[in-house]
Design a protein around this motif. Structure first.
Motif, PDB file in Angstrom:
ATOM      1  N   ARG A 416       0.185  -1.227   0.465  1.00 52.64           N
ATOM      2  CA  ARG A 416       0.208   0.308  -0.256  1.00 52.64           C
ATOM      3  C   ARG A 416       0.603   1.443  -0.089  1.00 52.64           C
ATOM      4  NH1 ARG A 416      -4.986  -1.777   1.167  1.00 52.64           N
ATOM      5  NH2 ARG A 416      -5.534   0.704   0.431  1.00 52.64           N
ATOM      6  N   GLY A 417       2.140   1.159   0.217  1.00 53.51           N
ATOM      7  CA  GLY A 417       3.040   2.339   0.592  1.00 53.51           C
ATOM      8  C   GLY A 417       4.105   1.925   0.584  1.00 53.51           C
ATOM      9  N   ILE A 418       5.194   2.649   1.625  1.00 50.28           N
ATOM     10  CA  ILE A 418       6.312   2.918   1.212  1.00 50.28           C
ATOM     11  C   ILE A 418       6.609   3.077   2.494  1.00 50.28           C
ATOM     12  CG2 ILE A 418       7.179   4.174   0.504  1.00 50.28           C
ATOM     13  CD1 ILE A 418       9.401   1.712  -0.047  1.00 50.28           C
ATOM     14  N   TYR A 419       7.208   2.457   4.079  1.00 49.23           N
ATOM     15  CA  TYR A 419       8.038   3.243   4.957  1.00 49.23           C
ATOM     16  C   TYR A 419       9.061   3.915   4.947  1.00 49.23           C
ATOM     17  CZ  TYR A 419       4.848   0.370   8.115  1.00 49.23           C
ATOM     18  OH  TYR A 419       3.236  -0.192   8.617  1.00 49.23           O
ATOM     19  N   MET A 420       9.249   5.130   4.947  1.00 52.84           N
ATOM     20  CA  MET A 420      10.502   6.092   4.687  1.00 52.84           C
ATOM     21  C   MET A 420      11.514   5.916   5.735  1.00 52.84           C
ATOM     22  SD  MET A 420       9.138   9.010   2.041  1.00 52.84           S
ATOM     23  CE  MET A 420       7.938   9.540   3.369  1.00 52.84           C
ATOM     24  N   GLU A 421      11.385   5.362   6.579  1.00 50.25           N
ATOM     25  CA  GLU A 421      12.328   6.189   7.984  1.00 50.25           C
ATOM     26  C   GLU A 421      13.066   7.409   8.577  1.00 50.25           C
ATOM     27  OE1 GLU A 421      13.215   2.662   9.002  1.00 50.25           O
ATOM     28  OE2 GLU A 421      11.523   1.590   8.347  1.00 50.25           O
ATOM     29  N   GLN A 422      11.879   8.096   8.494  1.00 51.51           N
ATOM     30  CA  GLN A 422      12.487   9.450   9.360  1.00 51.51           C
ATOM     31  C   GLN A 422      13.472   9.681   8.161  1.00 51.51           C
ATOM     32  OE1 GLN A 422      13.046   9.140  12.950  1.00 51.51           O
ATOM     33  NE2 GLN A 422      11.254   8.724  13.704  1.00 51.51           N
ATOM     34  N   ASN A 423      13.338   9.590   6.552  1.00 44.32           N
ATOM     35  CA  ASN A 423      14.503   9.993   5.690  1.00 44.32           C
ATOM     36  C   ASN A 423      13.221  10.821   5.166  1.00 44.32           C
ATOM     37  OD1 ASN A 423      15.895  10.754   4.055  1.00 44.32           O
ATOM     38  ND2 ASN A 423      16.764   8.291   3.579  1.00 44.32           N
ATOM     39  N   ASP A 424      13.577  11.566   4.684  1.00 48.56           N
ATOM     40  CA  ASP A 424      12.738  12.870   4.187  1.00 48.56           C
ATOM     41  C   ASP A 424      13.238  13.467   3.568  1.00 48.56           C
ATOM     42  OD1 ASP A 424      11.020  13.806   6.378  1.00 48.56           O
ATOM     43  OD2 ASP A 424      12.461  15.196   7.505  1.00 48.56           O
ATOM     44  N   LEU A 425      14.619  12.990   2.600  1.00 48.10           N
ATOM     45  CA  LEU A 425      15.058  13.045   1.203  1.00 48.10           C
ATOM     46  C   LEU A 425      14.258  12.145   0.176  1.00 48.10           C
ATOM     47  CD1 LEU A 425      18.448  14.630   2.625  1.00 48.10           C
ATOM     48  CD2 LEU A 425      17.550  15.680   2.226  1.00 48.10           C
ATOM     49  N   ALA A 426      14.050  11.074   1.051  1.00 46.71           N
ATOM     50  CA  ALA A 426      13.559   9.977  -0.116  1.00 46.71           C
ATOM     51  C   ALA A 426      12.465  10.245  -0.699  1.00 46.71           C
ATOM     52  CB  ALA A 426      13.798   8.893   0.838  1.00 46.71           C
ATOM     53  N   LYS A 427      11.309  11.441   0.154  1.00 45.84           N
ATOM     54  CA  LYS A 427      10.259  11.692  -0.348  1.00 45.84           C
ATOM     55  C   LYS A 427       9.726  12.191  -1.931  1.00 45.84           C
ATOM     56  CE  LYS A 427       5.443  13.790   1.083  1.00 45.84           C
ATOM     57  NZ  LYS A 427       4.690  13.823   1.731  1.00 45.84           N
ATOM     58  N   PRO A 428      10.277  12.786  -2.706  1.00 49.32           N
ATOM     59  CA  PRO A 428      10.212  13.323  -3.741  1.00 49.32           C
ATOM     60  C   PRO A 428      10.670  12.282  -4.639  1.00 49.32           C
ATOM     61  CG  PRO A 428      11.878  14.929  -2.656  1.00 49.32           C
ATOM     62  CD  PRO A 428      11.541  14.208  -1.933  1.00 49.32           C
ATOM     63  N   PHE A 429      12.036  11.443  -4.071  1.00 44.09           N
ATOM     64  CA  PHE A 429      11.770  10.261  -5.113  1.00 44.09           C
ATOM     65  C   PHE A 429      10.587   9.360  -5.329  1.00 44.09           C
ATOM     66  CE2 PHE A 429      16.552  11.960  -3.744  1.00 44.09           C
ATOM     67  CZ  PHE A 429      17.215  11.647  -5.067  1.00 44.09           C
ATOM     68  N   ARG A 514      19.841  10.098  -7.089  1.00 46.97           N
ATOM     69  CA  ARG A 514      19.719   9.053  -6.340  1.00 46.97           C
ATOM     70  C   ARG A 514      19.543   9.322  -4.904  1.00 46.97           C
ATOM     71  NH1 ARG A 514      25.945   6.351  -5.705  1.00 46.97           N
ATOM     72  NH2 ARG A 514      26.157   7.134  -4.209  1.00 46.97           N
ATOM     73  N   ILE A 515      19.272   8.292  -4.094  1.00 45.45           N
ATOM     74  CA  ILE A 515      18.314   9.060  -2.753  1.00 45.45           C
ATOM     75  C   ILE A 515      19.505   9.291  -1.874  1.00 45.45           C
ATOM     76  CG2 ILE A 515      17.144   8.141  -0.380  1.00 45.45           C
ATOM     77  CD1 ILE A 515      15.095   7.088  -1.876  1.00 45.45           C
ATOM     78  N   PRO A 516      20.179  10.397  -1.965  1.00 45.60           N
ATOM     79  CA  PRO A 516      21.201  10.527  -0.481  1.00 45.60           C
ATOM     80  C   PRO A 516      21.272   9.989   1.056  1.00 45.60           C
ATOM     81  CG  PRO A 516      19.822  12.965  -0.650  1.00 45.60           C
ATOM     82  CD  PRO A 516      19.341  11.759  -0.918  1.00 45.60           C
ATOM     83  N   VAL A 517      22.527   9.623   0.576  1.00 46.67           N
ATOM     84  CA  VAL A 517      22.928   8.796   2.771  1.00 46.67           C
ATOM     85  C   VAL A 517      22.349  10.025   3.841  1.00 46.67           C
ATOM     86  CG1 VAL A 517      23.945   8.417   4.181  1.00 46.67           C
ATOM     87  CG2 VAL A 517      24.369   8.120   1.922  1.00 46.67           C
ATOM     88  N   LYS A 518      21.831   9.413   4.620  1.00 49.96           N
ATOM     89  CA  LYS A 518      20.505  10.601   5.335  1.00 49.96           C
ATOM     90  C   LYS A 518      21.973  11.496   6.109  1.00 49.96           C
ATOM     91  CE  LYS A 518      17.101   7.564   7.704  1.00 49.96           C
ATOM     92  NZ  LYS A 518      16.444   6.503   8.821  1.00 49.96           N
ATOM     93  N   PRO A 519      21.396  12.817   6.382  1.00 52.46           N
ATOM     94  CA  PRO A 519      22.152  13.576   7.245  1.00 52.46           C
ATOM     95  C   PRO A 519      23.162  13.474   8.603  1.00 52.46           C
ATOM     96  CG  PRO A 519      20.379  14.844   6.053  1.00 52.46           C
ATOM     97  CD  PRO A 519      20.684  13.530   6.027  1.00 52.46           C
ATOM     98  N   GLY A 520      23.662  13.596   8.849  1.00 51.08           N
ATOM     99  CA  GLY A 520      24.766  12.821   9.756  1.00 51.08           C
ATOM    100  C   GLY A 520      25.518  12.331  10.488  1.00 51.08           C
TER     101      GLY A 520
END
Length: 525
Positions: A416-429, A514-520
């Motif tokens: 039904r969708g995907i859990y983005m693991e609090q990775n806000d940078l993934a949403k536009p992709f 591509r989706i960036p590595v999480k900041p930090g």
């Protein structure tokens, strides 16, 4: 407004437009071809039988698992994938264990055969053995421990039945409602609230008493002494009861290669163990006969099954879009939902892409993990072999070539969708990539986290790794039980899931970004 200010604003606006449109979906033509292959020429029906009935159970380290790896490699080769192989992931000190004979019955006060399940990494009986069943409880004092000395030889020990079955009027399987999916799209970071269905939250949580560390250590010491007493006193077998239904669970003992083989131990369904416990409490003498034969081997390795569709872009071909699921299962069933379902979807997605002759810019790799049930062994081994040096706390070459990981391990329900693991940078992709598959019901992008399976291995070092939101189908009756078989699979859902994975994997492989590595991250020394 000054000319320079106008030009600056225009440049910012142009950059914003560029960033918004930086992620792109696959073409309408390719989306059609993927769906047509997934639904008109699906191999899910045949593959589901191959991965359950033919492979059988797949306990980590077992001979059954080795056989399964070989059969899966053969199937991936039939699909024409590049370099299908079972490659070493990591060491496994528990070694191999296979169930070879399993006969369990109550013979007094009357005869009743049981659908029992041997506990993994426990020993065998000396052929067919018979003995009285006695019910014991875990001693809480040294005096209670000593009270059992000299009374256990030749007995079959029934451990306390601590669960009770309660009739439920709720469905075993359900589809997520629009309300639930909308809630998942909210961010959980402001607080620890989570949506739970009413029936799963109906029973109030019990307040567990606070136990001091000293008391915990003392209880553990008594537990170890009691286990040693059962061994030295000559107990024939130990009987446990587990499960929410009248089915047996899979579980394993604490064991490593070189240890003395533990006492034979079996798990009975809740009602079967409960029946004997009630008979004993009524004053009836209960006897059983058992013939439990288990095989230990010194196999101390975990493998992953891996294959690729190579990338073709000169600059991007060494980057990897990874899709995967765990191949291992518990030994009580054939691991249909947990997790042949995930393997079936990922294998079918690769077959679809290979059949269509796609030439992705990045390499698309499938990895079917070993040893997930014992602690994510396979995916952790892959991480440490290719991506991350855990000892030195630094990246390996593959870390900067890791584009995406998509994991499936929530049964055979529809995505039904995907859990983005609090990775806000993934949403536009995902917003861009999901356009062709929204008609399949794949719409929800949840910022929330979900755990307990192989995507966590990669997410914990900041890499873009994600698990799907799936409709829950009979989880409590199925996972880790002898009910986890082919019949638990929703084949129509799996066909949809495979089309979604193929679409997302190809989108990620061909996107110029591509989706960036999480900041930090990465968090190095």
């Amino acid at each position: 407004m000054s000319k320079s200010k106008f030009l600056l604003l225009a440049a910012v606006a142009a950059l914003s437009v560029q960033n918004v449109s930086a992620q792109t979906a696959i073409s309408d033509e390719m989306a059609f071809r993927i769906k047509n292959e997934a639904f008109a020429n699906s191999q899910i029906d045949k593959l589901s039988l191959y991965m359950t009935d033919l492979l059988g159970s797949r306990l980590a380290g077992s001979e059954q698992m080795t056989r399964s790896e070989q059969l899966v490699v053969k199937k991936l080769a039939e699909y024409g994938l590049t370099n299908p192989r079972a490659e070493f992931a990591t060491n496994f000190t528990k070694g191999g264990w296979d169930s070879q004979r399993n006969y369990v019955a109550m013979t007094l006060p009357y005869y009743c055969s049981y659908a029992a399940n041997p506990k993994a990494w426990t020993g065998s009986t000396k052929g067919l053995v018979k003995g009285e069943v006695i019910q014991v409880s875990q001693p809480t004092t040294e005096a209670e421990l000593e009270s059992w000395r000299g009374k256990l030889a030749g007995k079959i020990v029934l451990m306390p039945v601590t669960q009770q079955y309660n009739i439920s009027f709720d469905p075993l399987a359900y589809r997520y409602t629009d309300e639930e999916l909308a809630f998942m799209e909210t961010d959980s970071r402001p607080g620890r609230h989570n949506y739970r269905r009413q029936q799963t939250a109906a029973a109030p949580r019990m307040q567990m008493p606070t136990v001091s560390r000293e008391a915990q250590m003392k209880a553990r010491e008594l537990q170890q002494k009691f286990a040693k007493m059962l061994q030295t006193e000559g107990v024939l077998a130990i009987i446990n009861t587990r499960g929410n239904f009248n089915v047996t669970n899979g579980s394993g003992a604490q064991y490593k290669v070189g240890d003395a083989q533990p006492i034979p131990e079996i798990t009975l369904p809740l009602e079967d163990g409960g029946r004997m416990a009630r008979l004993i409490q009524m004053g009836e003498k209960v006897e059983m006969e058992l013939d439990i034969q288990n095989k230990f081997t010194d196999n101390q390795k975990i493998n992953n099954v891996v294959a690729e569709i190579p990338g073709t872009d000169p600059k991007l071909k060494n980057e990897v879009v990874l899709i995967g699921a765990h191949l291992d299962s518990w030994h009580s069933g054939t691991g249909g939902a947990d997790n042949a379902s995930g393997c079936i979807v990922m294998m079918e997605a690769m077959r679809i892409l290979k059949t269509l002759g796609v030439q992705p810019k990045r390499t698309i790799r499938i990895a079917l993990w070993g040893g997930e049930e014992q602690g994510l062994y396979g995916s952790r081994g892959y991480l440490e072999n290719y991506l991350w040096d855990a000892k030195e706390m630094k990246t390996k070459d593959g870390y900067n070539k890791f584009a995406l990981y998509l994991n499936m391990d929530n049964g055979s329900g529809r995505f039904r969708g995907i859990y983005m693991e609090q990775n806000d940078l993934a949403k536009p992709f995902f917003e861009a990539w999901k356009a062709p598959i929204e008609s399949l019901g794949f719409k929800t992008l949840s910022p929330r986290q979900t755990g307990s399976t192989d995507h966590v291995t990669f997410d914990r070092v900041g890499l873009p790794a994600f698990q799907f939101i799936q409709d829950e189908l009979e989880y409590d009756r199925t996972y880790h039980t002898n009910m986890d078989t082919w019949e638990r699979l929703s084949l129509d859902d799996l066909k949809i899931d495979a089309a979604i994975v193929a679409t997302l994997a190809l989108s990620a492989a061909n996107d110029v970004n591509r989706i960036p590595v999480k900041p930090g991250f990465p968090k190095t020394k």
